[in-house]
Design an enzyme around this catalytic site. Structure first.
Site, short mmCIF file in Angstrom:
data_model
loop_
_atom_site.label_atom_id
_atom_site.label_comp_id
_atom_site.label_asym_id
_atom_site.label_seq_id
_atom_site.Cartn_x
_atom_site.Cartn_y
_atom_site.Cartn_z
N GLU A 132 0.84 -1.20 0.00
CA GLU A 132 0.00 0.00 0.00
C GLU A 132 0.87 1.25 0.00
OE1 GLU A 132 -2.93 -0.09 3.08
OE2 GLU A 132 -3.81 -1.99 2.39
N GLU A 371 9.60 -8.42 -3.52
CA GLU A 371 9.44 -9.68 -2.74
C GLU A 371 10.38 -9.73 -1.54
OE1 GLU A 371 8.04 -13.15 -3.86
OE2 GLU A 371 7.30 -12.63 -5.84
#
Length: 387
Positions: A132, A371
């Site tokens: 986000e 990641e």
């Protein structure tokens, strides 16, 4: 050169896969890579080719439309694609690891029956909405909410940097959202499957990125998005914990992709050093160049060994979290270091987009961020040592 780590000693089915993907990368992917990179266009024709080969279904059982392979097979394919085009490789990696794998790992029978056949065939892509605007590595800071209203989840919030989220064939995004907050302010995070044609779901304009220009990446917004109660993926409140497992697996896949980049930079540098003439001889005859390439090969070899080991532990059902972090860290650093050195070996040509190493130089930085950043990997490794 690409077979330095005993690929020929792998079982036949792996060798055949490597050969077929390598041929595909060289004959189908490579000729259009520069065009899609320059135009920032999604390579639909390449994705269709990967779908026809069954690459999106590689690590899934045949009963769901998969190829009956394993995660190591996916990694081998990603390594070969990564040598040529990181955007194509990450499209496959995210489509499998972030799009289909959460449904396969945690979905109900009905969810698997509904979504997996199209995702595994490559006819459709799935994405995972975690990051986000104010919440990156600290996923516990998630602000997107999902509240039950009768038999529907009502989702509000925003996500950013979401791969495969805005293509013409993207059909679902699995969203991490806060479904409960206790009296102490602790958040319960769940994951919910959102079809992309749901009213209130919006994929914003594609980002203008430094690299991975042919990879699809968008911010997402959710405004009173309503989906059925049964779209909850996994147990309520287990979304974050479940996704951590997906991330551990995904780090091995990213490591494989990064190894492909590192090896691709070696291969391009060897080719260039044997062709480029300066001061009356090929530059590869100079130790300053040949030793630099030798170090690049050592990095690729060591990184490949790391991801092979992590994948072997995973397939054996043994703990692999730390090994996945090590593999991801050393492989992404090998890719970045080799891309830098390859660009230097190419001299002025390395600064021109006509040469693959220039694209690798721009593309590789994100491998140390996505990641799980290098710093997150170091934190996890240190924690495994009791520090």
């Amino acid at each position: 050169m690409s077979d330095f780590l005993a690929t020929e000693n792998l079982p036949d089915e792996y060798q055949q896969l490597v050969k077929s993907v390598r041929d595909f990368a060289r004959t189908v992917v490579a000729p259009v890579s520069a065009k899609h990179d320059a135009e920032h266009s999604f390579p639909y024709e390449v994705v269709a080719g990967m779908a026809e080969m069954g690459l999106f279904g590689l690590p899934f059982p045949e009963e769901f439309g998969g190829m009956g392979g394993d995660y190591f097979a996916l990694c081998l394919a990603l390594e070969e694609l990564g040598k040529v085009d990181q955007s194509v490789a990450i499209t496959l990696e995210a489509g499998v690891s972030l799009g289909a794998m959460p449904i396969f790992r945690f979905g109900t029978d009905e969810q698997k029956k509904t979504w997996l056949p199209r995702l595994l065939s490559g006819q459709a892509l799935g994405a995972f909405g975690l990051t986000e605007p104010d919440c990156g590595s600290d996923a516990s800071g998630t602000k997107t909410t999902a509240k039950l209203d009768g038999d529907e989840w009502v989702i509000n919030g925003a996500k950013e940097f979401i791969t495969n989220s805005g293509t013409d064939i993207t059909e679902i995004v699995t969203v991490a959202a806060v479904t409960d907050t206790d009296a102490s302010g602790n958040k319960s995070i769940s994951t919910i499957i959102v079809p992309t044609d749901t009213p209130g779901f919006t994929a914003g304009p594609a980002y203008n990125k430094v690299g991975w220009n042919a990879s699809d990446t968008h911010p997402l917004s959710f405004s009173d998005v309503r989906v059925p109660r049964e779209n909850l993926l996994g147990d309520k409140g287990r979304g974050y914990a479940n996704f951590l497992r997906i991330l551990d697996e995904g780090r091995i896949a990213i490591a494989a992709l990064a190894v492909g980049v590192a090896q691709g930079c070696v291969d391009e540098s060897v080719k260039y050093a044997n062709e480029r003439v300066a001061f009356g001889r090929t530059i590869g005859t100079n130790q300053a160049v040949s030793f630099k390439i030798a170090r690049m090969q050592a990095r690729a070899y060591a990184a490949r060994t790391a991801y092979y080991d992590a994948a072997a532990l995973m397939l054996a059902g043994k703990p692999f979290k730390t090994q996945a972090s090590i593999a991801k860290m050393v492989s992404s650093e090998a890719a970045m270091d080799n891309a830098r050195d390859a660009t230097q070996i190419h001299g002025g040509n390395g600064f021109m987009n006509d040469y693959p190493v220039s694209r690798h130089y721009r593309d590789s930085k994100i491998l140390e961020v996505g990641e799980g950043t290098t710093e997150v990997q170091l934190m996890l490794i240190a924690r495994s040592l009791g520090l």
